[in-house]
Motif scaffolding. Structure first.
Motif, PDB file in Angstrom:
ATOM      1  N   ASN A  57      82.763 -24.143  66.756  1.00 15.40           N
ATOM      2  CA  ASN A  57      82.186 -22.829  66.996  1.00 15.40           C
ATOM      3  C   ASN A  57      81.070 -22.860  68.022  1.00 15.40           C
ATOM      4  N   GLN A  58      80.696 -24.031  68.472  1.00 15.86           N
ATOM      5  CA  GLN A  58      79.609 -24.120  69.438  1.00 15.86           C
ATOM      6  C   GLN A  58      80.123 -23.662  70.795  1.00 15.86           C
ATOM      7  N   THR A  59      79.248 -22.938  71.502  1.00 12.24           N
ATOM      8  CA  THR A  59      79.645 -22.485  72.822  1.00 12.24           C
ATOM      9  C   THR A  59      79.354 -23.589  73.829  1.00 12.24           C
ATOM     10  N   VAL A  60      80.221 -23.703  74.805  1.00 12.43           N
ATOM     11  CA  VAL A  60      80.066 -24.726  75.831  1.00 12.43           C
ATOM     12  C   VAL A  60      79.473 -24.043  77.060  1.00 12.43           C
ATOM     13  N   SER A  61      78.392 -24.613  77.582  1.00 11.49           N
ATOM     14  CA  SER A  61      77.736 -24.042  78.755  1.00 11.49           C
ATOM     15  C   SER A  61      78.425 -24.529  80.006  1.00 11.49           C
ATOM     16  N   PRO A  62      78.555 -23.658  80.985  1.00  8.38           N
ATOM     17  CA  PRO A  62      79.111 -24.107  82.265  1.00  8.38           C
ATOM     18  C   PRO A  62      78.177 -25.144  82.896  1.00  8.38           C
ATOM     19  N   PRO A  63      78.693 -25.976  83.777  1.00  8.43           N
ATOM     20  CA  PRO A  63      77.882 -27.036  84.387  1.00  8.43           C
ATOM     21  C   PRO A  63      76.656 -26.506  85.128  1.00  8.43           C
ATOM     22  N   GLU A  64      76.772 -25.333  85.753  1.00  8.81           N
ATOM     23  CA  GLU A  64      75.614 -24.826  86.488  1.00  8.81           C
ATOM     24  C   GLU A  64      74.482 -24.447  85.539  1.00  8.81           C
ATOM     25  N   ASN A  65      74.808 -23.954  84.327  1.00  8.96           N
ATOM     26  CA  ASN A  65      73.769 -23.652  83.349  1.00  8.96           C
ATOM     27  C   ASN A  65      73.092 -24.935  82.869  1.00  8.96           C
ATOM     28  N   LEU A  66      73.879 -25.998  82.728  1.00 11.48           N
ATOM     29  CA  LEU A  66      73.290 -27.268  82.306  1.00 11.48           C
ATOM     30  C   LEU A  66      72.327 -27.790  83.365  1.00 11.48           C
ATOM     31  N   SER A  67      72.722 -27.670  84.633  1.00 12.40           N
ATOM     32  CA  SER A  67      71.826 -28.138  85.692  1.00 12.40           C
ATOM     33  C   SER A  67      70.577 -27.268  85.770  1.00 12.40           C
ATOM     34  N   GLU A  68      70.742 -25.967  85.517  1.00 14.46           N
ATOM     35  CA  GLU A  68      69.575 -25.076  85.501  1.00 14.46           C
ATOM     36  C   GLU A  68      68.649 -25.420  84.341  1.00 14.46           C
ATOM     37  N   LYS A  69      69.217 -25.695  83.187  1.00 14.03           N
ATOM     38  CA  LYS A  69      68.410 -26.066  82.031  1.00 14.03           C
ATOM     39  C   LYS A  69      67.681 -27.384  82.269  1.00 14.03           C
ATOM     40  N   TYR A  70      68.385 -28.330  82.891  1.00 10.60           N
ATOM     41  CA  TYR A  70      67.764 -29.620  83.194  1.00 10.60           C
ATOM     42  C   TYR A  70      66.619 -29.436  84.187  1.00 10.60           C
ATOM     43  N   MET A  71      66.853 -28.606  85.217  1.00 14.08           N
ATOM     44  CA  MET A  71      65.821 -28.353  86.213  1.00 14.08           C
ATOM     45  C   MET A  71      64.629 -27.639  85.573  1.00 14.08           C
ATOM     46  N   GLU A  72      64.909 -26.696  84.661  1.00 14.06           N
ATOM     47  CA  GLU A  72      63.828 -25.985  83.973  1.00 14.06           C
ATOM     48  C   GLU A  72      63.002 -26.946  83.128  1.00 14.06           C
ATOM     49  N   ALA A  73      63.685 -27.824  82.383  1.00  7.53           N
ATOM     50  CA  ALA A  73      62.966 -28.783  81.545  1.00  7.53           C
ATOM     51  C   ALA A  73      62.129 -29.731  82.405  1.00  7.53           C
ATOM     52  N   GLU A  74      62.694 -30.154  83.542  1.00  6.90           N
ATOM     53  CA  GLU A  74      61.971 -31.060  84.438  1.00  6.90           C
ATOM     54  C   GLU A  74      60.737 -30.373  85.030  1.00  6.90           C
ATOM     55  N   ARG A  75      60.899 -29.113  85.444  1.00  9.35           N
ATOM     56  CA  ARG A  75      59.767 -28.381  86.033  1.00  9.35           C
ATOM     57  C   ARG A  75      58.694 -28.076  84.986  1.00  9.35           C
ATOM     58  N   MET A  76      59.099 -27.782  83.764  1.00 10.32           N
ATOM     59  CA  MET A  76      58.104 -27.528  82.712  1.00 10.32           C
ATOM     60  C   MET A  76      57.374 -28.821  82.353  1.00 10.32           C
ATOM     61  N   HIS A  77      58.059 -29.942  82.454  1.00 13.00           N
ATOM     62  CA  HIS A  77      57.385 -31.230  82.252  1.00 13.00           C
ATOM     63  C   HIS A  77      56.373 -31.462  83.374  1.00 13.00           C
ATOM     64  N   ASP A  78      56.737 -31.055  84.599  1.00 11.94           N
ATOM     65  CA  ASP A  78      55.788 -31.147  85.715  1.00 11.94           C
ATOM     66  C   ASP A  78      54.552 -30.282  85.459  1.00 11.94           C
ATOM     67  N   VAL A  79      54.775 -29.085  84.916  1.00  7.30           N
ATOM     68  CA  VAL A  79      53.648 -28.203  84.587  1.00  7.30           C
ATOM     69  C   VAL A  79      52.750 -28.879  83.554  1.00  7.30           C
ATOM     70  N   LEU A  80      53.354 -29.499  82.551  1.00 11.19           N
ATOM     71  CA  LEU A  80      52.582 -30.206  81.528  1.00 11.19           C
ATOM     72  C   LEU A  80      51.736 -31.312  82.161  1.00 11.19           C
ATOM     73  N   LEU A  81      52.335 -32.099  83.038  1.00  9.36           N
ATOM     74  CA  LEU A  81      51.591 -33.179  83.700  1.00  9.36           C
ATOM     75  C   LEU A  81      50.465 -32.630  84.572  1.00  9.36           C
ATOM     76  N   LEU A  82      50.747 -31.527  85.263  1.00 10.96           N
ATOM     77  CA  LEU A  82      49.712 -30.919  86.102  1.00 10.96           C
ATOM     78  C   LEU A  82      48.549 -30.398  85.264  1.00 10.96           C
ATOM     79  N   LEU A  83      48.859 -29.807  84.127  1.00 10.46           N
ATOM     80  CA  LEU A  83      47.784 -29.325  83.239  1.00 10.46           C
ATOM     81  C   LEU A  83      46.969 -30.492  82.693  1.00 10.46           C
TER      82      LEU A  83
END
Length: 174
Positions: A10-36
């Motif tokens: 029943n789990q929905t499968v995300s298209p590859p572009e959503n996965l790359s967007e999620k990965y990029m978002e997580a990476e950028r938010m980690h950058d924000v954490l490091l900058l703070l």
């Protein structure tokens, strides 16, 4: 015997572009954490001054809200001023440890632009009429209140005496 299988697909499968967007978002938010974290380390004096101001305002407001007796109020404000250096050390360590993550999480919610969850527009509230306390119960409650006030006076007196003894001892040792 019957074997029943649970449907685990029943789990929905995300298209590859959503996965790359999620990965990029997580990476950028980690950058924000490091900058703070870097900002807090480089601007330590500013953070301490902010915490100092917040402590001054918050301690006075809390004491004024909780303690109505003028002499006790003044004594507690003096104690709050004396405990300020200890607060600054503890608060800065807490701030340094927790605030970058809290600020990052808050900022992430701000840039997510997600729609708020639907809440019911109207909530039915049932109002029940309560009968007033019976006379013996109100006398019991007022006696209990008087006992609590007496205990508060005793505790305040003991606290003031202990602080006075501490101050006198500190002065004599110096």
């Amino acid at each position: 015997m019957t074997i029943v299988r649970q449907n685990t697909l029943n789990q929905t499968v995300s298209p590859p572009e959503n996965l790359s967007e999620k990965y990029m978002e997580a990476e950028r938010m980690h950058d924000v954490l490091l900058l703070l974290q870097n900002l807090i380390n480089s601007e330590e004096a500013t953070v301490k001054l902010i915490l100092d101001c917040l402590y001054d305002v918050g301690s006075v407001n809390l004491i004024n809200q909780k303690l109505r007796l003028k002499p006790l109020n003044r004594v507690m404000k003096l104690i709050a001023r004396m405990s300020k250096p200890v607060f600054k050390v503890i608060a800065f360590n807490w701030f340094k440890k927790n605030c970058p993550q809290l600020i990052t999480n808050w900022l992430q919610t701000q840039v997510a632009f997600e729609k708020p969850q639907n809440t019911p527009e109207q909530v039915a509230i049932e109002v029940v009429q309560l009968e007033p306390y019976a006379i013996p119960q109100t006398e019991n409650l007022s006696q209990e209140i008087q006992n609590l006030r007496f205990q508060i006076r005793w505790l305040a007196g003991i606290s003031i005496t202990a602080i006075a003894i501490l101050v006198v001892t500190a002065i004599r040792l110096n």
